[in-house]
Design a protein around this motif. Structure first.
Motif, PDB file in Angstrom:
ATOM      1  N   ASP A  62      -0.890  -3.691  -6.881  1.00 31.67           N
ATOM      2  CA  ASP A  62      -0.319  -2.819  -7.914  1.00 31.67           C
ATOM      3  C   ASP A  62       0.298  -1.563  -7.310  1.00 31.67           C
ATOM      4  O   ASP A  62       1.326  -1.066  -7.787  1.00 31.67           O
ATOM      5  CB  ASP A  62      -1.400  -2.426  -8.930  1.00 31.67           C
ATOM      6  N   VAL A  63      -0.343  -1.063  -6.257  1.00 28.46           N
ATOM      7  CA  VAL A  63       0.159   0.147  -5.603  1.00 28.46           C
ATOM      8  C   VAL A  63       1.476  -0.143  -4.889  1.00 28.46           C
ATOM      9  O   VAL A  63       2.446   0.612  -5.008  1.00 28.46           O
ATOM     10  CB  VAL A  63      -0.884   0.697  -4.605  1.00 28.46           C
ATOM     11  N   LEU A  64       1.520  -1.244  -4.153  1.00 27.73           N
ATOM     12  CA  LEU A  64       2.741  -1.595  -3.418  1.00 27.73           C
ATOM     13  C   LEU A  64       3.906  -1.881  -4.353  1.00 27.73           C
ATOM     14  O   LEU A  64       5.057  -1.613  -4.019  1.00 27.73           O
ATOM     15  CB  LEU A  64       2.490  -2.821  -2.544  1.00 27.73           C
ATOM     16  N   VAL A  68       1.161   1.441 -10.237  1.00 26.78           N
ATOM     17  CA  VAL A  68       0.052   2.389 -10.388  1.00 26.78           C
ATOM     18  C   VAL A  68       0.047   3.337  -9.196  1.00 26.78           C
ATOM     19  O   VAL A  68       0.464   2.980  -8.095  1.00 26.78           O
ATOM     20  CB  VAL A  68      -1.298   1.641 -10.496  1.00 26.78           C
ATOM     21  N   ASN A  69      -0.389   4.578  -9.431  1.00 24.68           N
ATOM     22  CA  ASN A  69      -0.509   5.562  -8.366  1.00 24.68           C
ATOM     23  C   ASN A  69      -1.712   5.217  -7.485  1.00 24.68           C
ATOM     24  O   ASN A  69      -2.756   4.810  -7.981  1.00 24.68           O
ATOM     25  CB  ASN A  69      -0.687   6.960  -8.974  1.00 24.68           C
ATOM     26  N   ILE A  70      -1.570   5.404  -6.188  1.00 19.07           N
ATOM     27  CA  ILE A  70      -2.643   5.047  -5.274  1.00 19.07           C
ATOM     28  C   ILE A  70      -3.946   5.789  -5.587  1.00 19.07           C
ATOM     29  O   ILE A  70      -5.039   5.250  -5.423  1.00 19.07           O
ATOM     30  CB  ILE A  70      -2.225   5.286  -3.804  1.00 19.07           C
ATOM     31  N   LYS A  71      -3.837   7.022  -6.086  1.00 19.88           N
ATOM     32  CA  LYS A  71      -5.046   7.788  -6.408  1.00 19.88           C
ATOM     33  C   LYS A  71      -5.870   7.106  -7.488  1.00 19.88           C
ATOM     34  O   LYS A  71      -7.103   7.213  -7.509  1.00 19.88           O
ATOM     35  CB  LYS A  71      -4.660   9.201  -6.864  1.00 19.88           C
ATOM     36  N   LEU A 107       4.771   1.514   2.401  1.00 18.10           N
ATOM     37  CA  LEU A 107       3.443   2.114   2.565  1.00 18.10           C
ATOM     38  C   LEU A 107       3.545   3.559   3.054  1.00 18.10           C
ATOM     39  O   LEU A 107       2.780   4.421   2.603  1.00 18.10           O
ATOM     40  CB  LEU A 107       2.596   1.293   3.538  1.00 18.10           C
ATOM     41  N   LYS A 108       4.472   3.834   3.943  1.00 14.62           N
ATOM     42  CA  LYS A 108       4.664   5.208   4.427  1.00 14.62           C
ATOM     43  C   LYS A 108       4.988   6.146   3.275  1.00 14.62           C
ATOM     44  O   LYS A 108       4.443   7.256   3.188  1.00 14.62           O
ATOM     45  CB  LYS A 108       5.789   5.236   5.463  1.00 14.62           C
ATOM     46  N   THR A 109       5.842   5.709   2.365  1.00 16.50           N
ATOM     47  CA  THR A 109       6.219   6.514   1.210  1.00 16.50           C
ATOM     48  C   THR A 109       5.022   6.749   0.290  1.00 16.50           C
ATOM     49  O   THR A 109       4.818   7.856  -0.220  1.00 16.50           O
ATOM     50  CB  THR A 109       7.345   5.812   0.421  1.00 16.50           C
ATOM     51  N   ILE A 110       4.216   5.718   0.107  1.00 11.81           N
ATOM     52  CA  ILE A 110       3.042   5.811  -0.763  1.00 11.81           C
ATOM     53  C   ILE A 110       2.012   6.791  -0.207  1.00 11.81           C
ATOM     54  O   ILE A 110       1.404   7.571  -0.945  1.00 11.81           O
ATOM     55  CB  ILE A 110       2.405   4.417  -0.951  1.00 11.81           C
ATOM     56  N   LEU A 137       2.358  -0.337  10.548  1.00  9.57           N
ATOM     57  CA  LEU A 137       2.786   0.264  11.816  1.00  9.57           C
ATOM     58  C   LEU A 137       3.829   1.355  11.608  1.00  9.57           C
ATOM     59  O   LEU A 137       3.895   2.319  12.376  1.00  9.57           O
ATOM     60  CB  LEU A 137       3.339  -0.818  12.746  1.00  9.57           C
ATOM     61  N   VAL A 138       4.637   1.221  10.581  1.00 15.39           N
ATOM     62  CA  VAL A 138       5.623   2.252  10.264  1.00 15.39           C
ATOM     63  C   VAL A 138       4.940   3.482   9.664  1.00 15.39           C
ATOM     64  O   VAL A 138       5.328   4.622   9.938  1.00 15.39           O
ATOM     65  CB  VAL A 138       6.700   1.701   9.308  1.00 15.39           C
TER      66      VAL A 138
END
Length: 267
Positions: A62-64, A68-71, A107-110, A137-138
């Motif tokens: 859901d986060v990716l 939904v917000n990761i928090k 993922l970096k943006t999240i 890795l990024v």
């Protein structure tokens, strides 16, 4: 500013998830604020932290997919650290990512808004070079590589190092190797001794002094949904992972002291 560490090896069964869980718990025991991201569709880190599927309202999928917000997806574990749990739905997110124009950056943006909220963000990567691993890795500052001292270990390691170099040269120029960790180590085994010696010869500055031994209690802990510190804090496995966390913190403090000293001398 916190540090993001991807824990990865393209070879499976080397203690990657065990290291992710127990290093997170060890850092937390040292009063560091920690998040563990289960980024493997198998979800072993989620289960190993004692999280049941019924507890997962919002998995990493859901986060990716930005639903939904990761928090809102994080779960507090028994070890005291935060966990972004996963389910097999992550495979669907992986396929969807392949269609995105900036798929390596998701993922970096999240994680960008949370980087200062944690001392350490650990990412348990899949045992393959998938788009999920590339995302990790990024997003990461560094890579911790668990290595089992067995036949083919160096060959697999060289392949991974080439991959990391490509990522560094093309997408993440700041990526570096945090360290090489010898896992499931049995000092009575001649092959283990030979491979360990080769690792130290080829990567003298990168191999941790701490060695994670073969330990029955360490192997039992995931089936009880607990890090080894909670399951048996006096076991050799628990002692080893606390030693690893301490070694990593000391390395970081020494590096920061060196940077500070050089900065003062220049000014």
């Amino acid at each position: 500013m916190g540090k993001i560490i991807a824990i990865t090896n393209q070879k499976g069964g080397v203690g990657k998830t065990t290291t992710s869980i127990n290093l997170a718990a060890s850092f937390q025991a040292m009063k560091r604020k920690v998040m563990l991201i289960d980024f493997d569709p198998q979800g072993n880190a989620t289960v190993g932290c004692g999280v049941h599927k019924s507890q997962i309202l919002h998995p990493s999928h859901d986060v990716l997919c930005n639903t939904v917000n990761i928090k809102d997806a994080l779960i507090k574990t028994n070890g005291g650290f935060d966990l972004l749990p996963t389910t097999q739905e992550l495979i669907v997110a992986e396929m969807q990512l392949l269609q995105e124009p900036e798929r390596e950056q998701r993922l970096k943006t999240i994680l960008a808004p949370l980087k200062n909220a944690y001392d350490y963000i650990l990412i348990d990567c899949p045992p393959s070079l998938s788009i999920l691993t590339v995302n990790a890795l990024v997003a990461a500052n560094s890579v911790l590589i668990p290595v089992q001292c067995e036949y083919y270990a160096l060959e697999v390691l060289n392949g991974l190092l080439n991959t990391l170099e490509q990522i560094k040269n093309t997408i993440n120029p700041n990526l570096h190797i945090e360290g090489l960790l010898r896992t499931m180590y049995d000092g009575r085994n001649r092959l283990a001794l030979d491979v360990s010696a080769q690792l130290l010869a080829h990567f003298p500055e990168r191999v941790y002094r701490t060695v994670i031994p073969r330990n029955v209690r360490l192997a039992e802990a995931p089936s009880h949904g607990a890090a080894i510190l909670q399951y048996d804090g006096k076991s050799q496995g628990a002692i080893a992972y606390m030693a690893l966390a301490g070694e990593m913190v000391r390395r970081e403090e020494a590096l920061q002291h060196q940077v500070d000293t050089e900065s003062i001398s220049v000014s």
